[in-house]
Enzyme design. Structure first.
Site, PDB file in Angstrom:
ATOM      1  N   SER A   1      -2.370  -7.542  -3.656  1.00 56.17           N
ATOM      2  CA  SER A   1      -2.218  -8.971  -4.004  1.00 56.17           C
ATOM      3  C   SER A   1      -0.941  -9.551  -3.400  1.00 56.17           C
ATOM      4  CB  SER A   1      -2.280  -9.183  -5.521  1.00 56.17           C
ATOM      5  OG  SER A   1      -1.534  -8.251  -6.259  1.00 56.17           O
TER       6      SER A   1
ATOM      7  N   SER B   1       0.863  -1.183   0.000  1.00 54.76           N
ATOM      8  CA  SER B   1       0.000   0.000   0.000  1.00 54.76           C
ATOM      9  C   SER B   1       0.903   1.238   0.000  1.00 54.76           C
ATOM     10  CB  SER B   1      -0.890  -0.008   1.242  1.00 54.76           C
ATOM     11  OG  SER B   1      -1.673   1.162   1.280  1.00 54.76           O
ATOM     12  N   GLY B   2       0.627   2.169  -0.887  1.00 60.01           N
ATOM     13  CA  GLY B   2       1.439   3.387  -0.966  1.00 60.01           C
ATOM     14  C   GLY B   2       2.666   3.255  -1.857  1.00 60.01           C
TER      15      GLY B   2
ATOM     16  N   GLY C   1       2.668   2.877  -5.038  1.00 56.09           N
ATOM     17  CA  GLY C   1       2.457   3.673  -6.250  1.00 56.09           C
ATOM     18  C   GLY C   1       1.648   2.977  -7.335  1.00 56.09           C
ATOM     19  N   LYS C   2       1.008   1.867  -6.991  1.00 57.34           N
ATOM     20  CA  LYS C   2       0.258   1.091  -7.995  1.00 57.34           C
ATOM     21  C   LYS C   2      -0.831   1.931  -8.670  1.00 57.34           C
ATOM     22  CE  LYS C   2      -1.019  -1.909  -4.855  1.00 57.34           C
ATOM     23  NZ  LYS C   2      -0.376  -1.245  -3.688  1.00 57.34           N
ATOM     24  N   SER C   3      -1.688   2.538  -7.864  1.00 56.70           N
ATOM     25  CA  SER C   3      -2.820   3.303  -8.425  1.00 56.70           C
ATOM     26  C   SER C   3      -2.324   4.506  -9.208  1.00 56.70           C
ATOM     27  CB  SER C   3      -3.740   3.813  -7.318  1.00 56.70           C
ATOM     28  OG  SER C   3      -4.287   2.751  -6.626  1.00 56.70           O
TER      29      SER C   3
END
Ligand code: ADP
Length: 209
Positions: free
Chosen positions: A114, A42-43, A45-47
């Site tokens: 994931s 989380s965080g 940078g995926k999105s």
């Protein structure tokens, strides 16, 4: 009981092949359908990267769509939590949805932590070789804690969010991903360039002739 009933019904569920085949979508769209699977803490940078890649591909006239972890958990997967079993089911459903989008000729970008290797490998198995591209969005947990774009790490560190990946739940990095993006070293723009280049090299975009 439900599973037994489901098993009994399976033999009578017939797969209907459409007349429009993947190559027909490809001819019309000018690119192949594919699943680009971003994984990381989380965080990491995926999105951010997925949204920028989506915008870039959209501007290029490609058929593209982002499936985002948080958004999917508001709807399709709102019945699921964060236990290993629920995370497995979360990824299984998303994999099936991504496959449908890919079959419809689209480039699907998925942004899900994931964390389990075997869950990601199950999704890879759903798709023809070359149509599943795993991208490891790499970023140390200390940097993710500093970024904390949603304030979740602070809550997790205070013990307010149980089973938080990187703090109180494991993350298994990919062993052989198609691409690694080290977001502590690379700018967002460089990451986006690398993804577009990967899609081109894999023959998905039909850019290089
Ligand atoms: P995730 O989807 O992995 O949970 P987000 O994309 O929501 O992560 O958040 C990543 C945060 O890190 C954003 O605030 C983004 O602006 C920042 N960031 C800094 N450098 C990068 C980079 N090189 N790539 C992606 N995000 C970055």
């Amino acid at each position: 009981m439900k599973n037994v009933a489901q098993e009994r019904r399976q033999p009578y569920v017939i797969w209907h092949e459409g007349y429009v085949q993947p190559e027909d979508f490809e001819r019309r769209n000018g690119h192949r359908g594919a699943v680009v699977w971003f994984t990381g803490l989380s965080g990491a940078g995926k999105s951010t990267i997925a949204r920028e890649v989506e915008w870039r591909l959209f501007e290029m006239g490609k058929h593209v769509f982002v499936l985002d972890g948080d958004n999917v958990r508001h709807g399709l997967n709102r019945d699921l939590g964060f236990s290993p079993k629920d995370r497995e089911e979360n990824i299984r459903r998303v994999g099936e949805v991504a496959k449908l989008f890919r079959n419809a000729g689209m480039i699907v970008l998925t942004a899900f932590i994931s964390p389990y290797r075997k869950d990601r490998e199950q999704v890879r198995k759903l798709l023809p070789e070359g149509d599943f591209l795993e991208i490891y969005v790499k970023c140390g947990v200390d940097t993710c804690i500093q970024r904390d774009p949603k304030g979740l790490y602070q809550k997790a560190l205070r013990g307010e969010i149980p089973e938080f990946t990187g703090i109180s739940a494991p993350y298994e990095p990919p062993e052989d991903p198609e691409l690694v993006l080290d977001t502590e070293q690379m700018s967002v723009e460089k990451c986006v360039d690398a993804v577009i280049d990967l899609l081109d090299r894999q023959g998905i975009l039909h850019l290089s002739g």
